[in-house]
Design a protein around this motif. Structure first.
Motif, short mmCIF file in Angstrom:
data_model
loop_
_atom_site.label_atom_id
_atom_site.label_comp_id
_atom_site.label_asym_id
_atom_site.label_seq_id
_atom_site.Cartn_x
_atom_site.Cartn_y
_atom_site.Cartn_z
N ALA A 166 -9.38 -3.71 7.37
CA ALA A 166 -10.40 -4.31 6.53
C ALA A 166 -11.31 -5.26 7.30
O ALA A 166 -12.27 -5.79 6.75
CB ALA A 166 -9.75 -5.04 5.37
N GLY A 167 -11.02 -5.50 8.59
CA GLY A 167 -11.83 -6.42 9.37
C GLY A 167 -11.77 -7.83 8.86
O GLY A 167 -12.77 -8.53 8.76
N VAL A 168 -10.57 -8.30 8.49
CA VAL A 168 -10.41 -9.64 7.94
C VAL A 168 -8.95 -10.04 8.12
O VAL A 168 -8.08 -9.19 8.10
CB VAL A 168 -10.80 -9.66 6.44
CG1 VAL A 168 -9.92 -8.73 5.63
CG2 VAL A 168 -10.75 -11.05 5.87
N ASP A 169 -8.70 -11.34 8.31
CA ASP A 169 -7.32 -11.81 8.33
C ASP A 169 -6.84 -11.96 6.89
O ASP A 169 -7.21 -12.90 6.21
CB ASP A 169 -7.24 -13.16 9.06
CG ASP A 169 -5.84 -13.74 8.98
OD1 ASP A 169 -4.93 -13.04 8.51
OD2 ASP A 169 -5.66 -14.89 9.41
N ILE A 170 -6.02 -11.01 6.44
CA ILE A 170 -5.65 -11.00 5.03
C ILE A 170 -4.73 -12.14 4.64
O ILE A 170 -4.48 -12.37 3.48
CB ILE A 170 -4.99 -9.67 4.60
CG1 ILE A 170 -3.77 -9.38 5.47
CG2 ILE A 170 -5.95 -8.54 4.66
CD1 ILE A 170 -2.88 -8.34 4.85
#
Lengths: 456, 456
Positions: B269-273
């Motif tokens: 997702a291109g994000v630090d979840i």
């Protein structure tokens, strides 16, 4: 480790060689000396002829232990049972841990299942029938029934005797569960407690009565969370009368955690990530429903653009930035989605927290939208030497991002509220939806400024 | 379960009330009766004033057990230590399991660390210093040094004595490790084995000498895989001389599995979840680098479309389908990516398997491309009553999907080959890249048929 794996590889080759050469005794010696996981690895790599030999060389009890460690899907394991004589298959199933046997038998044919059950001991058959009733993905469906139970007025010494007697077959001997006369769970004694306390102490004096348990219908994901948070090796399962009926061990929970995170991950990509890559037709068949659904959803975006085709024919420059705006908003929406799905799966979902998450996402969308929008405004302004166009693109991108962020967090939360697994609100779905809103926003803003864009 | 949680909630409220009212004795009674996980939950919800009271009411040993269960990031835990008297902090750290203490101390200030170490026993300080040297995410960094070891010529009875003596502090008593005179690992005895064998049997007769171990520098993900596959409760860690230096237990592994799957998922997702949703500015700061990078990559798509602007001004209908083609190819590429990343993380990555995966993805791309392309061809042909246009869109979509599928599987595999974590080749990256190739394919095909599209 690498070295050890090579040795294992050679050992496996030798075992398969012995099987092909029909050296039963030597084969048994080497095969049975392996860890069951390695036995399972070898077994699942064999062809039909080799497996037929295994069924002759190994006793059902021996093969049952191997089968406990097979990690293929249940359908394939059912197929192995079909290759065996029914009596042999029933014995293999009897030897397996009940939870594993039930996982597999849930996929057996309607006609095979009663046959196997008839060939087993009455007791085992009843246990399996009982467990087959529990709904998939609940505590009941993953629990095992092999555990050690004692009563409170036993001494530590006599408890130790029970433990020694049942050690061979129990899933865990680390926890011994204490029940009352009605089989109601009243405490737990760890093996550590038993070891360090005097032989003559009573169980009720050393047991921990603050015992945590899960109900038989509890979701497996919640069970996993409890075991993980409390660092338990196992947790007892009780029925609606608080009677103890099984345990769930940490190794089953690792599989659940893995399965659930694979599901979330699959949802984000719109594909079953566990698919076998060996058959392109099957793989395509699994992926196509999502792609075609999204394609139709995407067609509404196309029909929207089509509605604004006159704008494009007046200012073809507008076409240049469609993919930048839809792409960036889609990326931002996917980020929100991933954070929201994760936070739904792992945090306590009271309404206040969720409301805060949504408000926070809107603000995050604002900040991201302003910075990204300003960036593209400057780039486009300089590149095309047209700052009105830059402003339109920047404003459209900002609005599109805010909407995408809101959708990315709101949709999974709403889905969770109505009881649908939010992981299904997958990344591709959010980004395709965001394409639609982005295009709508873009062309409406562009329409307002059309005269200035062309005039410049 | 829900009921139990409510009770817990009330109990927590009462404990906090007692703390505020400064009822030390009653507070201690209730607090110490809780599971350490619940203690940790309460502790991390307190304010500074309440925590200061905890440091007075609890002994460092009691608080050390609580601290073992705190799951906040190490930086916050270091901050708690700063609130305590250094002597008290050092004692809390001493009481914690070494692996947990080291996780935290890795984030301590350069000036605080030596202070704490000086205030500890020499032995504990040396152990911690030793462990602080191991690289992050290796077996050495997550192992604990509290384990039970014996020698081969002991009897089962004497081994049981050792076990009872060390049971209190060991991370696991389920496995007792057998070492030779040089501390080299030669076998393992499970508590189950000890329980069922005669008291006078020698350890070397009952031990399993086919012991699996991991090297101190092995990646934590590989360790997790081994423990999961073999269903171990713990695995021993050896140094370069095969000397045993620690163990890794299954509860640490659950955290690793969770962490690694969160990483894969974040990458997609291109994000630090795992980001905290409380601060929109911080959340935006974490997400923006990806979005801005992708925006610039997306600008190359825009500049490519710009290159074909004359085509769009001649046939504005072409603009209508840009987002359908880029969107569908992006979705297909993300599917391939997710399957490839998963298969890299969980399967044995020999070259043959990888080659098969790539070939299989190309075929899958073909099947998906043909079906999706035909679908859109028919839709567009009917909708716009222009089958040449339909053919162009269909052909472009097919080619774009095949390229996207190839990129989605090839890029992570190549990244893995050169030693970069393939999860970084995230979904947004693949779909933005696929936008570029899709647009290139689309306009080139459209150019060939331009006369027919307009002419119709």
């Amino acid at each position: 480790m690498a070295e050890k794996r090579n040795t294992n590889y050679e050992k496996k080759q030798e075992i398969i060689f012995l099987l092909n050469e029909q050296k039963a005794t030597k084969f048994r010696e080497l095969f049975l000396n392996l860890h069951v996981y390695e036995q399972a690895q070898i077994f699942t790599g064999l062809d039909l002829k080799q497996r037929a030999r295994i069924y002759r060389y190994l006793t059902p009890d021996e093969l049952g232990d191997t089968f406990d460690a097979i990690e293929e899907d249940p359908e394939s394991i059912v197929d192995y049972f079909k290759e065996m004589e029914p009596e042999y298959a029933a014995k293999v199933i009897t030897q397996m841990y009940t939870d594993n046997a039930v996982d597999v038998l849930a996929f057996a044919d309607k006609k095979d299942l009663p046959k196997y059950l008839r060939l087993m001991s009455r007791e085992k058959a009843d246990e399996i029938k009982e467990l087959l009733h529990y709904e998939d993905k609940t505590a009941g469906a993953i629990m095992a029934t092999e555990y050690v139970k004692i009563v409170g007025n036993q001494t530590a010494r006599s408890a130790m005797h029970v433990l020694k007697r049942e050690a061979e077959k129990a899933e865990t001997i680390y926890y011994t569960y204490v029940v009352d006369d009605d089989d109601r769970l009243i405490g737990v004694v760890t093996l550590r407690d038993l070891l360090v306390s005097g032989d003559d102490m009573l169980i009720q004096e050393i047991m921990n009565d603050q015992i945590m348990s899960v109900k038989v219908d509890e979701d497996q994901e919640d069970v996993a969370k409890t075991i993980r948070d409390y660092n338990f090796l196992a947790i007892p399962v009780t029925d609606y009368d608080d009677k103890m009926i099984g345990i769930i061990t940490v190794d089953d929970i690792i599989d659940v955690i893995d399965e659930e995170s694979a599901e979330d991950y699959s949802g984000l990509a719109g594909v079953d990530i566990e698919e076998s890559p060996d058959n392109p037709i099957k793989a395509a068949a699994k992926r196509l429903p999502w792609l075609i659904t999204l394609l139709f959803l995407g067609m509404s975006t196309a029909s929207l653009v089509s509605h604004y085709e006159h704008l494009v024919s007046e200012a073809s420059i507008l076409a240049v930035f469609i993919s930048s705006i839809t792409g960036t908003a889609g990326n931002a929406g996917t980020q929100s989605l991933a954070v929201a799905v994760r936070s739904l799966a792992y945090k306590d979902d009271d309404d206040k927290t969720l409301f805060r998450t949504i408000i926070s996402e809107i603000f995050t969308g604002f900040v991201i939208g302003i910075i990204t929008g300003t960036t593209i405004m400057v780039i486009v302004g300089l590149w095309k030497n047209n700052f009105v166009l830059g402003f339109v693109i920047g404003l459209a991108m900002m609005c599109a991002i805010i909407v995408a962020n809101l959708a990315g967090s709101l949709i999974p939360i709403l889905m969770d509220k109505i009881g649908v697994d939010p992981a299904v609100a997958s990344g591709p779905f959010i980004s395709t939806l965001s394409d639609l809103t982005s295009v709508l926003i873009y062309f409406n803003i562009a329409k307002l400024f059309l005269a200035f864009i062309i005039g410049n």
